[in-house]
Write an enzyme that holds these catalytic residues in place. Structure first.
Site, PDB file in Angstrom:
ATOM      1  N   ASN A   1      -2.860   2.919  -7.914  1.00 13.97           N
ATOM      2  CA  ASN A   1      -1.989   2.098  -8.760  1.00 13.97           C
ATOM      3  C   ASN A   1      -2.713   0.771  -8.961  1.00 13.97           C
ATOM      4  OD1 ASN A   1      -0.052   0.520  -9.924  1.00 13.97           O
ATOM      5  ND2 ASN A   1       1.369   0.547  -8.179  1.00 13.97           N
ATOM      6  N   TRP A   2      -3.290   0.631 -10.126  1.00  9.34           N
ATOM      7  CA  TRP A   2      -4.088  -0.584 -10.377  1.00  9.34           C
ATOM      8  C   TRP A   2      -3.211  -1.827 -10.492  1.00  9.34           C
ATOM      9  CZ3 TRP A   2      -8.301   0.639 -14.672  1.00  9.34           C
ATOM     10  CH2 TRP A   2      -9.193   1.600 -14.171  1.00  9.34           C
ATOM     11  N   LYS A   3      -1.924  -1.631 -10.697  1.00  6.67           N
ATOM     12  CA  LYS A   3      -1.016  -2.760 -10.977  1.00  6.67           C
ATOM     13  C   LYS A   3      -1.575  -3.559 -12.164  1.00  6.67           C
ATOM     14  CE  LYS A   3       0.514  -2.426  -6.272  1.00  6.67           C
ATOM     15  NZ  LYS A   3       1.136  -3.064  -5.108  1.00  6.67           N
TER      16      LYS A   3
ATOM     17  N   HIS B   1       8.714   1.807  -8.735  1.00  8.11           N
ATOM     18  CA  HIS B   1       7.916   1.009  -7.797  1.00  8.11           C
ATOM     19  C   HIS B   1       8.730  -0.210  -7.373  1.00  8.11           C
ATOM     20  CE1 HIS B   1       4.753  -1.433  -6.073  1.00  8.11           C
ATOM     21  NE2 HIS B   1       4.042  -0.326  -5.967  1.00  8.11           N
TER      22      HIS B   1
ATOM     23  N   GLU C   1       7.953  -3.164  -7.024  1.00 17.70           N
ATOM     24  CA  GLU C   1       7.697  -4.365  -7.843  1.00 17.70           C
ATOM     25  C   GLU C   1       8.509  -4.323  -9.136  1.00 17.70           C
ATOM     26  OE1 GLU C   1       3.419  -4.086  -7.757  1.00 17.70           O
ATOM     27  OE2 GLU C   1       3.476  -4.518  -5.607  1.00 17.70           O
TER      28      GLU C   1
ATOM     29  N   GLU D   1       6.981   4.044   0.032  1.00 17.01           N
ATOM     30  CA  GLU D   1       6.247   2.783   0.104  1.00 17.01           C
ATOM     31  C   GLU D   1       7.131   1.716   0.742  1.00 17.01           C
ATOM     32  OE1 GLU D   1       2.795   2.673  -2.936  1.00 17.01           O
ATOM     33  OE2 GLU D   1       4.548   1.713  -3.827  1.00 17.01           O
TER      34      GLU D   1
ATOM     35  N   GLY E   1       0.568  -4.609  -0.099  1.00 10.18           N
ATOM     36  CA  GLY E   1      -0.255  -5.782  -0.368  1.00 10.18           C
ATOM     37  C   GLY E   1      -0.293  -6.783   0.776  1.00 10.18           C
TER      38      GLY E   1
ATOM     39  N   SER F   1      -0.817  -0.720   1.778  1.00 10.63           N
ATOM     40  CA  SER F   1      -2.029  -1.136   2.489  1.00 10.63           C
ATOM     41  C   SER F   1      -2.863   0.040   3.003  1.00 10.63           C
ATOM     42  CB  SER F   1      -1.680  -2.095   3.637  1.00 10.63           C
ATOM     43  OG  SER F   1      -1.114  -3.297   3.109  1.00 10.63           O
TER      44      SER F   1
ATOM     45  N   GLY G   1      -2.831   0.836  -3.757  1.00 18.90           N
ATOM     46  CA  GLY G   1      -2.891  -0.321  -4.636  1.00 18.90           C
ATOM     47  C   GLY G   1      -4.269  -0.949  -4.614  1.00 18.90           C
ATOM     48  N   GLY G   2      -4.392  -2.063  -3.889  1.00 20.49           N
ATOM     49  CA  GLY G   2      -5.619  -2.857  -3.894  1.00 20.49           C
ATOM     50  C   GLY G   2      -6.897  -2.054  -3.685  1.00 20.49           C
TER      51      GLY G   2
HETATM   52  P1  13P Z   1      -1.392  -1.877  -1.622  1.00 21.02           P
HETATM   53  O1  13P Z   1      -2.197  -0.628  -1.328  1.00 21.02           O
HETATM   54  O2  13P Z   1      -2.188  -2.933  -2.328  1.00 21.02           O
HETATM   55  O3  13P Z   1      -0.674  -2.347  -0.412  1.00 21.02           O
HETATM   56  O4  13P Z   1      -0.270  -1.453  -2.684  1.00 21.02           O
HETATM   57  C1  13P Z   1       0.485  -0.325  -2.432  1.00 21.02           C
HETATM   58  C2  13P Z   1       1.265   0.009  -3.648  1.00 21.02           C
HETATM   59  O5  13P Z   1       2.180  -0.710  -4.009  1.00 21.02           O
HETATM   60  C3  13P Z   1       0.874   1.186  -4.415  1.00 21.02           C
HETATM   61  O6  13P Z   1       1.817   1.502  -5.385  1.00 21.02           O
END
Ligand code: 13P
Length: 244
Positions: free
Chosen positions: A9-11, A95, A97, A166, A172, A208, A229-230
């Protein structure tokens, strides 16, 4: 059968030049012989770029959100039909977010999952508790409620989704759930899915996930993959997670 999937997930990250390097690395390094599916969920403006870079590869792509509506006066939204035109296989829905930053309710998330399925996409439906909720001992009740809303709307089609657990406090933050703690929640989700006739749904863990902790998480019996994510922005890290 439960499919093994590692999805990035590149966000809201990336630019044309950086994406090109990352997508080319993934397309070149990931083969159809791998034991897992690999996918990237990119910002909507980069879907055409992902399609062009990945269409001859073993890597799938998708979106980070989708409208529950087919078309119409919904400024800024993107329909499932539009995502299909750009070759998407997946759309993340619910998600944290978006639940937190855009006020998405359980009912709306379920409607988005339904719209995705109707168009032929696989929704990756996210559930997870906040730190407050965990500390109050409400983890199970929260994820049960979130999944129940999906099952209520999807009914017999629940088996066609992917679920991602999640925990919000692990996103994050560098704070990952212990594999056994994540497994405990996945076990509950699995039981709820089984009761809905959808025991073969893949349940991903997200929060994470890094190359360094992926193997321990993915070794758990009910963790079928990861939503990353990251670490999905770094080709080496992401490929290592895919192969963990
Ligand atoms: P991180 O891997 O950056 O913690 O993000 C997880 C996430 O929200 C994937 O959708």
């Amino acid at each position: 059968m439960r499919r093994k999937l590692v999805a990035g997930n590149w966000k809201m990250n990336g630019d044309l030049a950086t994406n090109a390097r990352l997508l080319d690395r993934l397309a070149g390094a990931w083969t159809r012989a791998e034991r897992r599916s690999l996918a990237v969920c990119v910002p909507a403006p980069y879907l055409a770029q992902a399609q062009a870079a990945l269409q001859d590869s073993a890597v799938a792509w998708g979106a980070q959100d989708v409208s529950e509506h087919r078309s119409g006066a919904y400024t800024g939204d993107v329909s499932a039909g539009m995502l299909v035109e750009f070759g998407c296989r997946y759309a993340i829905v619910g998600h944290s977010e978006r639940r937190q930053g855009h006020g998405e309710t359980d009912a709306r998330v379920a409607a988005k999952a339904r719209a995705a399925l109707t168009a032929g996409l696989t929704p990756i439906a996210c559930v997870g508790e906040t730190l407050d909720e965990r500390e109050r001992g409400d983890t199970e009740a929260i994820v049960r409620r979130q999944l129940a809303a999906l099952i209520a709307v999807l009914g017999g089609d629940t088996g066609r989704i992917v679920v991602a657990y999640e925990p919000v406090w692990a996103i994050g933050t560098g704070r990952t759930a212990e594999p056994a703690d994540a497994q405990a929640v996945h076990t509950k989700l699995r039981a709820q899915l089984l009761a809905a006739g959808a025991g073969a749904v893949s349940i991903l863990y997200g929060g994470s996930v890094k190359a360094a902790n992926a193997a321990a998480l993915l070794a758990m019996p009910d963790i079928d993959g990861a939503l990353v994510g990251g670490a999905s922005l770094d080709a080496d890290e992401f490929l290592a997670i895919g192969r963990a």
